[in-house]
Motif scaffolding. Structure first.
Motif, PDB file in Angstrom:
ATOM      1  N   GLY A 195       0.571  -1.410  -0.085  1.00 45.75           N
ATOM      2  CA  GLY A 195      -0.110  -0.045   0.089  1.00 45.75           C
ATOM      3  C   GLY A 195       0.770   1.208  -0.053  1.00 45.75           C
ATOM      4  O   GLY A 195       2.023   1.255   0.304  1.00 45.75           O
ATOM      5  N   LEU A 196       0.324   2.372  -0.362  1.00 46.69           N
ATOM      6  CA  LEU A 196       0.782   3.765  -0.290  1.00 46.69           C
ATOM      7  C   LEU A 196       1.373   4.172   0.833  1.00 46.69           C
ATOM      8  O   LEU A 196       2.457   4.513   0.925  1.00 46.69           O
ATOM      9  CB  LEU A 196      -0.270   4.610  -1.003  1.00 46.69           C
ATOM     10  N   LEU A 197       0.664   4.123   1.962  1.00 42.24           N
ATOM     11  CA  LEU A 197       1.212   4.604   3.376  1.00 42.24           C
ATOM     12  C   LEU A 197       2.373   3.875   3.706  1.00 42.24           C
ATOM     13  O   LEU A 197       3.353   4.672   4.225  1.00 42.24           O
ATOM     14  CB  LEU A 197       0.025   4.698   4.163  1.00 42.24           C
TER      15      LEU A 197
ATOM     16  N   LEU B  19       5.307   4.972   1.654  1.00 46.48           N
ATOM     17  CA  LEU B  19       5.782   6.242   1.924  1.00 46.48           C
ATOM     18  C   LEU B  19       6.685   6.192   3.196  1.00 46.48           C
ATOM     19  O   LEU B  19       7.747   6.721   3.311  1.00 46.48           O
ATOM     20  CB  LEU B  19       4.748   7.075   2.156  1.00 46.48           C
ATOM     21  N   GLN B  20       6.072   5.611   4.116  1.00 47.85           N
ATOM     22  CA  GLN B  20       7.087   5.294   5.487  1.00 47.85           C
ATOM     23  C   GLN B  20       8.414   4.535   5.107  1.00 47.85           C
ATOM     24  O   GLN B  20       9.380   5.204   5.756  1.00 47.85           O
ATOM     25  CB  GLN B  20       6.284   4.563   6.470  1.00 47.85           C
ATOM     26  N   TRP B  21       8.479   3.505   4.404  1.00 48.08           N
ATOM     27  CA  TRP B  21       9.795   2.946   3.840  1.00 48.08           C
ATOM     28  C   TRP B  21      10.423   4.013   3.019  1.00 48.08           C
ATOM     29  O   TRP B  21      11.638   4.044   3.562  1.00 48.08           O
ATOM     30  CB  TRP B  21       9.388   1.922   3.138  1.00 48.08           C
ATOM     31  N   HIS B  22       9.976   4.590   2.289  1.00 43.67           N
ATOM     32  CA  HIS B  22      10.612   5.614   1.416  1.00 43.67           C
ATOM     33  C   HIS B  22      11.502   6.545   2.620  1.00 43.67           C
ATOM     34  O   HIS B  22      12.559   7.000   2.320  1.00 43.67           O
ATOM     35  CB  HIS B  22       9.788   6.437   0.626  1.00 43.67           C
ATOM     36  N   TRP B  23      10.607   7.365   3.338  1.00 45.10           N
ATOM     37  CA  TRP B  23      11.167   8.377   4.044  1.00 45.10           C
ATOM     38  C   TRP B  23      12.219   7.711   5.069  1.00 45.10           C
ATOM     39  O   TRP B  23      13.177   8.446   5.582  1.00 45.10           O
ATOM     40  CB  TRP B  23      10.134   8.949   4.907  1.00 45.10           C
TER      41      TRP B  23
ATOM     42  N   TYR C 209       3.396   8.769  -4.934  1.00 44.54           N
ATOM     43  CA  TYR C 209       4.730   8.279  -4.676  1.00 44.54           C
ATOM     44  C   TYR C 209       5.856   8.910  -5.685  1.00 44.54           C
ATOM     45  O   TYR C 209       6.970   9.394  -5.216  1.00 44.54           O
ATOM     46  CB  TYR C 209       4.704   6.747  -4.699  1.00 44.54           C
ATOM     47  N   ARG C 210       5.329   9.124  -7.040  1.00 41.28           N
ATOM     48  CA  ARG C 210       6.488   9.636  -7.888  1.00 41.28           C
ATOM     49  C   ARG C 210       6.752  11.173  -7.521  1.00 41.28           C
ATOM     50  O   ARG C 210       7.947  11.604  -7.578  1.00 41.28           O
ATOM     51  CB  ARG C 210       5.725   9.561  -9.297  1.00 41.28           C
TER      52      ARG C 210
ATOM     53  N   SER D 141       8.193  17.660 -13.386  1.00 44.97           N
ATOM     54  CA  SER D 141       7.448  16.497 -13.088  1.00 44.97           C
ATOM     55  C   SER D 141       6.582  16.253 -12.028  1.00 44.97           C
ATOM     56  O   SER D 141       5.304  15.887 -12.342  1.00 44.97           O
ATOM     57  CB  SER D 141       8.628  15.151 -12.946  1.00 44.97           C
ATOM     58  N   MET D 142       6.843  17.007 -10.810  1.00 47.34           N
ATOM     59  CA  MET D 142       5.859  17.360  -9.917  1.00 47.34           C
ATOM     60  C   MET D 142       4.582  17.857 -10.306  1.00 47.34           C
ATOM     61  O   MET D 142       3.531  17.384 -10.100  1.00 47.34           O
ATOM     62  CB  MET D 142       6.343  17.743  -8.853  1.00 47.34           C
TER      63      MET D 142
END
Length: 138
Positions: free
Chosen positions: A6-8, A11-15, A47-48, A105-106
């Motif tokens: 999932g997204l949430l 995002l936690q993993w990414h940060w 996510y992008r 891009s954003m």
């Protein structure tokens, strides 16, 4: 990863990975949206945008602090990322003098998904990007 956890969680993993690369960095994160609040077509978009923003922060901002928020209130989904790094010359960007591909891009990710994008930056203050989507029209 988005499909699996999932997204949430992604995002936690990414940060967390971002924080691991920069241990002296102060990261504040607020996730005030449920996974079910976020339309499937926006999950990759969000996510992008986060990827582009974090790359810009690492490479260009000189920041020591990042505040990340993903909220959903009153049918509005809002993504906000602020840092205390070098200010961004918005006028030069708007005039086409600074063609920052990450920022472009954003903006494109946001607008192509029917969202609104804004950028705030001024000397000695934080730089913030914000993407918002009206979920009432979906």
């Amino acid at each position: 990863m988005l499909d699996d956890i999932g997204l949430l969680a992604t995002l936690q993993w990414h940060w967390q990975k971002f924080q691991d690369r920069r241990p002296k960095f102060r990261l504040s994160m607020k996730l005030a949206a449920a996974e079910t609040d976020i339309p499937p077509k926006l999950k990759l978009v969000i996510y992008r945008i986060v990827q582009e923003a974090s790359v810009n922060i690492e490479r260009h901002s000189g920041a020591t602090r990042v505040e990340f928020k993903l909220t959903c209130e009153d049918q509005t989904l809002k993504l906000e990322i602020c840092d205390n790094g070098n200010d961004f010359d918005i006028e030069a960007f708007q005039a086409g003098l600074d063609r920052n591909p990450g920022l472009i891009s954003m903006i494109e990710y946001t607008e192509l998904s029917d969202g609104q994008f804004s950028l705030r930056s001024s000397p000695k203050e934080e730089t913030c990007i914000e993407s918002t989507w009206d979920l009432g029209n979906r």
